[in-house]
Enzyme design. Structure first.
Site, PDB file in Angstrom:
ATOM      1  N   GLU A 120       0.836  -1.207   0.000  1.00  0.00           N
ATOM      2  CA  GLU A 120       0.000   0.000   0.000  1.00  0.00           C
ATOM      3  C   GLU A 120       0.870   1.256   0.000  1.00  0.00           C
ATOM      4  O   GLU A 120       0.598   2.205  -0.750  1.00  0.00           O
ATOM      5  CB  GLU A 120      -0.946  -0.019   1.197  1.00  0.00           C
ATOM      6  N   GLU A 140      -4.702  -8.808   2.815  1.00  0.00           N
ATOM      7  CA  GLU A 140      -5.733  -8.451   3.789  1.00  0.00           C
ATOM      8  C   GLU A 140      -6.959  -9.368   3.718  1.00  0.00           C
ATOM      9  O   GLU A 140      -7.462  -9.813   4.767  1.00  0.00           O
ATOM     10  CB  GLU A 140      -6.154  -6.988   3.598  1.00  0.00           C
TER      11      GLU A 140
END
Length: 266
Positions: A120, A140
């Site tokens: 990210e 995730e």
């Protein structure tokens, strides 16, 4: 210089090098690391002698994402930094480049794991170098979580949507070669040389006119979601003033005189 026990800062010429420095935890994000990142970005923005930024990790790893023990409520290192978060509840998002874009180019030098929050943060960088043994991925969903660092918005704008959705929805790891094939990184180099390559790129950027470099970066990001007509108009507004600078005149003069230009941000 900015810096904390989990984020080191050093200068190499006109390049500010930020190093995620928690190798015993694969550079998992901690509160001291986030504060150090935030302060590093702000220092680079405020210092006109900094022309580029390199982000890397210590110990042969980039970043393994958020510290899941902390997320599970078992505490996070660096409690003394809590006041910084209370003073600026957006600090962690700025640190991860979700809510802040440095005006100087940011080059990522990735070795080892660059997963979850690491991938990210990577999406907030401008140029990306990966070692051949690097690993990428957004894990995730495999953990029942959401990649809330910006990936569902940014990733489909940076790589083809089908590849973005596969990465987001499968939670599987990607090799450096596959990351390069889908366009997530721009260079794959031998293990142990990512920082060297990133600094070579930084040196090329540092040799260019800083006002021009910053205007070009700003134009790319501010026009990306515009129509072509609006984007071209915005580009003229951003670009024409550069031609009136002393740096622009110096660039042309140095070319004619066959010498390196000396730019002064004027």
């Amino acid at each position: 210089m900015a810096g904390t026990e989990h984020l080191t800062v050093r200068r190499e010429g006109a390049t500010l090098i930020l190093t995620l420095n928690r190798p015993e935890a694969k550079n998992a994000l901690s509160l001291p690391m986030l504060v150090g990142l935030h302060d590093g970005w702000m220092e680079a923005d405020a210092d006109d002698t900094v022309r580029s930024i390199v982000l890397t990790g210590a110990g042969g790893t980039f970043c393994a994402g958020m510290d899941l023990k902390a997320l599970a409520g078992k505490g996070m290192e660096g409690e003394r930094y809590r006041e910084r978060l209370r003073a600026d509840p957006d600090l962690h998002w700025k640190a991860m480049l979700r809510h802040h874009r440095p005006r100087k180019p940011v080059i990522a030098a990735v070795e080892g794991h660059c997963v979850a929050g690491g991938t990210e943060i990577l999406q907030g960088t401008d140029i990306r170098v990966a070692a051949a043994g690097a690993t990428f991925g957004l894990f995730e969903v495999a953990r029942g979580l959401f990649p809330i660092g910006g990936s569902t918005v940014r990733l489909p704008r940076q790589i083809p949507r089908a590849h973005a959705l596969e990465m987001l929805l499968t939670g599987r790891p990607y090799s450096a070669a596959e990351a390069a094939r889908i366009g997530l990184v721009g260079h794959v180099v031998p293990d142990g040389t990512a920082l060297t390559k990133a600094l070579e790129i930084a040196d090329r950027i540092n040799a260019c006119g800083p006002l021009a470099v910053e205007a070009v970066k700003a134009s790319v990001y501010e026009t990306v979601e515009m129509t072509e007509t609006d984007g071209l108009a915005a580009e003229l507004k951003r670009g024409w003033p550069v031609f009136d600078t002393a740096d622009a005149k110096e660039g042309a003069r140095a070319f004619a005189e066959k010498r390196p230009p000396v730019y002064r941000r004027e």
